[in-house]
Design a protein around this motif. Structure first.
Motif, PDB file in Angstrom:
ATOM      1  N   ARG A 229      47.704  69.719  39.726  1.00 20.70           N
ATOM      2  CA  ARG A 229      48.260  68.459  39.233  1.00 20.70           C
ATOM      3  C   ARG A 229      49.753  68.304  39.521  1.00 20.70           C
ATOM      4  NH1 ARG A 229      43.889  67.303  39.609  1.00 20.70           N
ATOM      5  NH2 ARG A 229      42.367  66.625  38.035  1.00 20.70           N
ATOM      6  N   VAL A 230      50.300  69.151  40.364  1.00 17.71           N
ATOM      7  CA  VAL A 230      51.715  69.023  40.713  1.00 17.71           C
ATOM      8  C   VAL A 230      51.811  68.648  42.187  1.00 17.71           C
ATOM      9  CG1 VAL A 230      52.369  70.716  38.967  1.00 17.71           C
ATOM     10  CG2 VAL A 230      51.991  71.474  41.315  1.00 17.71           C
ATOM     11  N   PRO A 231      52.843  67.884  42.582  1.00 17.84           N
ATOM     12  CA  PRO A 231      53.007  67.528  43.991  1.00 17.84           C
ATOM     13  C   PRO A 231      53.081  68.789  44.857  1.00 17.84           C
ATOM     14  CG  PRO A 231      54.477  66.233  42.616  1.00 17.84           C
ATOM     15  CD  PRO A 231      53.898  67.290  41.733  1.00 17.84           C
ATOM     16  N   THR A 232      52.335  68.775  45.950  1.00 15.11           N
ATOM     17  CA  THR A 232      52.171  69.990  46.745  1.00 15.11           C
ATOM     18  C   THR A 232      52.381  69.718  48.224  1.00 15.11           C
ATOM     19  OG1 THR A 232      50.563  70.856  45.139  1.00 15.11           O
ATOM     20  CG2 THR A 232      50.574  71.862  47.334  1.00 15.11           C
ATOM     21  N   LEU A 233      53.096  70.628  48.876  1.00 18.58           N
ATOM     22  CA  LEU A 233      53.223  70.669  50.329  1.00 18.58           C
ATOM     23  C   LEU A 233      52.528  71.923  50.818  1.00 18.58           C
ATOM     24  CD1 LEU A 233      54.478  69.953  53.148  1.00 18.58           C
ATOM     25  CD2 LEU A 233      56.490  71.291  52.427  1.00 18.58           C
ATOM     26  N   VAL A 234      51.601  71.773  51.741  1.00 17.42           N
ATOM     27  CA  VAL A 234      50.967  72.921  52.394  1.00 17.42           C
ATOM     28  C   VAL A 234      51.662  73.108  53.734  1.00 17.42           C
ATOM     29  CG1 VAL A 234      48.826  73.911  53.266  1.00 17.42           C
ATOM     30  CG2 VAL A 234      48.780  72.436  51.233  1.00 17.42           C
ATOM     31  N   LEU A 235      52.332  74.230  53.883  1.00 17.72           N
ATOM     32  CA  LEU A 235      53.121  74.527  55.085  1.00 17.72           C
ATOM     33  C   LEU A 235      52.406  75.618  55.860  1.00 17.72           C
ATOM     34  CD1 LEU A 235      55.919  73.947  56.482  1.00 17.72           C
ATOM     35  CD2 LEU A 235      56.774  75.924  55.222  1.00 17.72           C
ATOM     36  N   TRP A 236      52.092  75.356  57.115  1.00 14.07           N
ATOM     37  CA  TRP A 236      51.339  76.318  57.914  1.00 14.07           C
ATOM     38  C   TRP A 236      52.063  76.555  59.229  1.00 14.07           C
ATOM     39  CZ3 TRP A 236      48.033  77.811  54.427  1.00 14.07           C
ATOM     40  CH2 TRP A 236      47.070  78.780  54.755  1.00 14.07           C
ATOM     41  N   ALA A 237      51.458  77.341  60.118  1.00 12.25           N
ATOM     42  CA  ALA A 237      52.057  77.623  61.420  1.00 12.25           C
ATOM     43  C   ALA A 237      50.950  77.759  62.450  1.00 12.25           C
ATOM     44  CB  ALA A 237      52.890  78.906  61.368  1.00 12.25           C
ATOM     45  N   THR A 238      51.261  77.398  63.673  1.00  8.44           N
ATOM     46  CA  THR A 238      50.231  77.360  64.714  1.00  8.44           C
ATOM     47  C   THR A 238      49.620  78.723  64.993  1.00  8.44           C
ATOM     48  OG1 THR A 238      51.990  77.533  66.374  1.00  8.44           O
ATOM     49  CG2 THR A 238      51.133  75.323  65.897  1.00  8.44           C
ATOM     50  N   HIS A 239      50.402  79.805  64.844  1.00  5.20           N
ATOM     51  CA  HIS A 239      49.922  81.141  65.181  1.00  5.20           C
ATOM     52  C   HIS A 239      49.741  82.021  63.945  1.00  5.20           C
ATOM     53  CE1 HIS A 239      50.501  80.049  69.316  1.00  5.20           C
ATOM     54  NE2 HIS A 239      51.815  79.896  69.168  1.00  5.20           N
ATOM     55  N   ASN A 240      49.536  81.394  62.778  1.00  3.62           N
ATOM     56  CA  ASN A 240      49.309  82.200  61.586  1.00  3.62           C
ATOM     57  C   ASN A 240      48.126  83.133  61.820  1.00  3.62           C
ATOM     58  OD1 ASN A 240      49.743  82.883  58.758  1.00  3.62           O
ATOM     59  ND2 ASN A 240      47.778  81.875  58.400  1.00  3.62           N
ATOM     60  N   PRO A 241      48.307  84.456  61.693  1.00  2.00           N
ATOM     61  CA  PRO A 241      47.236  85.394  62.039  1.00  2.00           C
ATOM     62  C   PRO A 241      46.054  85.289  61.076  1.00  2.00           C
ATOM     63  CG  PRO A 241      49.095  86.560  61.069  1.00  2.00           C
ATOM     64  CD  PRO A 241      49.541  85.141  61.287  1.00  2.00           C
ATOM     65  N   GLY A 242      44.874  85.097  61.657  1.00  2.00           N
ATOM     66  CA  GLY A 242      43.656  85.142  60.849  1.00  2.00           C
ATOM     67  C   GLY A 242      43.183  83.809  60.331  1.00  2.00           C
ATOM     68  N   SER A 243      44.083  82.909  59.965  1.00  2.00           N
ATOM     69  CA  SER A 243      43.667  81.607  59.443  1.00  2.00           C
ATOM     70  C   SER A 243      44.564  80.534  60.032  1.00  2.00           C
ATOM     71  CB  SER A 243      43.723  81.583  57.913  1.00  2.00           C
ATOM     72  OG  SER A 243      44.990  81.948  57.438  1.00  2.00           O
ATOM     73  N   GLY A 244      43.993  79.759  60.930  1.00  2.00           N
ATOM     74  CA  GLY A 244      44.776  78.785  61.674  1.00  2.00           C
ATOM     75  C   GLY A 244      45.067  77.520  60.893  1.00  2.00           C
ATOM     76  N   PRO A 245      45.669  76.539  61.558  1.00  2.00           N
ATOM     77  CA  PRO A 245      46.050  75.300  60.884  1.00  2.00           C
ATOM     78  C   PRO A 245      44.896  74.563  60.223  1.00  2.00           C
ATOM     79  CG  PRO A 245      47.160  75.485  63.002  1.00  2.00           C
ATOM     80  CD  PRO A 245      46.169  76.603  62.945  1.00  2.00           C
ATOM     81  N   ASP A 246      43.666  74.772  60.709  1.00  2.00           N
ATOM     82  CA  ASP A 246      42.521  74.115  60.072  1.00  2.00           C
ATOM     83  C   ASP A 246      42.379  74.531  58.611  1.00  2.00           C
ATOM     84  OD1 ASP A 246      41.878  76.682  61.263  1.00  2.00           O
ATOM     85  OD2 ASP A 246      39.800  76.326  60.662  1.00  2.00           O
TER      86      ASP A 246
END
Length: 290
Positions: A229-246
């Motif tokens: 219930r709080v405003p959220t930003l999900v920040l990811w990276a193209t080469h995050n090991p193991g779990s990609g941007p999807d």
């Protein structure tokens, strides 16, 4: 890029808290923004960000308990719950009613847990390559077990023998390019890992992480993301090991009103690899009217 302590000029380092002793590197006097590192990490994970974030906020990069130079209480079977208690203790001891939180990897898991359990204590939430979500079968692409096992083996190797070589290999897992691991960062982490109390406590942490020991019991079911219930930003990276941007996009889809941003040419430490972009995106989000 400057050195860690050149980047941190103007900050202060203190040990705060009441029930727990928490090392804090901080800058600024605005609304509190608590920065949480990943498993095996320490406050210097945000050394390239604290000063700039501190121009608008009271930016507080901390060592989680059992990590860095924070306290080393007896290990519990509920590590994530203990980290949540530590952050609440820090806020209470400083008279802070509500703080913004950014958590990277394990830190995101902790921040998300705190936001679900104590939404009144959280302003805005930044989930940076967050860990700790229990996905339903078929919901996202399966995380390759080899990546998790590689991180576990490198983590334990760095604890068994905190040499420049083993610590560097552990840090290289975090980066899209090995040359982003500086000699200074290796030396800082090597000295932390070689400290006997920290070495003992981190060994236990690692043995209860990466899908082993007590760690999996605290994972957050994906259905719970709808309860944020709080405003959220999900920040990811193209080469995050193991779990990609999807995976990051899926998290943002499930959290009501969440934003998503993917940092190009970065892996598990976008705040270190691309600090200018990280800070711009985070500051824009925190200043928004969400």
């Amino acid at each position: 890029m400057g050195t860690i302590w050149a980047d941190l000029l103007g900050t202060q380092v203190r040990h705060l808290g009441s029930r727990y002793t928490t090392r804090v590197i901080e800058a600024g006097t605005g609304e509190p923004l608590v920065l949480l590192h990943g498993v095996g990490g320490h406050a210097e994970a945000y050394s390239r960000n604290v000063v700039r974030l501190g121009e608008r906020y009271r930016a507080m990069a901390i060592d989680l308990v059992w990590h860095g130079m924070s306290g080393k209480p007896p290990f519990t079977g509920d590590a994530v719950g203990t980290y949540v208690e530590q952050i609440l203790d820090l806020l209470d001891s400083e008279g802070i009613e509500r703080a913004h939180l950014e958590g990277e990897s394990l830190g995101g898991w902790v921040a998300l847990t705190l936001a679900l359990q104590h939404p009144d204590r959280v302003g805005k939430l930044v989930l940076n390559t967050t860990a700790g979500i229990q996905w339903n079968p078929g919901s996202v692409a399966e995380k390759p077990a080899e990546g998790r096992e590689l991180l576990r083996s490198r983590s334990l190797a760095a604890i068994d023998d905190p040499s420049p070589e083993t610590v560097r290999r552990r840090l290289e897992w975090l980066m899209a390019s090995p040359d982003r691991v500086t000699d200074e960062l290796v030396d800082v982490r090597r000295r932390i890992y070689a400290d006997p109390p920290t070495n003992r406590s981190l060994r236990t942490v690692f043995e209860n992480s990466f899908g082993f020991g007590s760690g999996p019991a605290r994972r957050i079911r994906e259905e719970r993301l709808a309860d944020v219930r709080v405003p959220t930003l999900v920040l990811w990276a193209t080469h995050n090991p193991g779990s990609g941007p999807d995976v990051g996009r899926r998290i943002a889809e499930l959290i009501p009103g969440a934003r998503f941003h993917c940092v190009d040419d970065a892996a598990h430490w976008p705040q270190w690899e691309k600090p200018d972009e990280h800070d711009r995106v985070v500051l824009d989000f925190l200043a928004s009217e969400d």
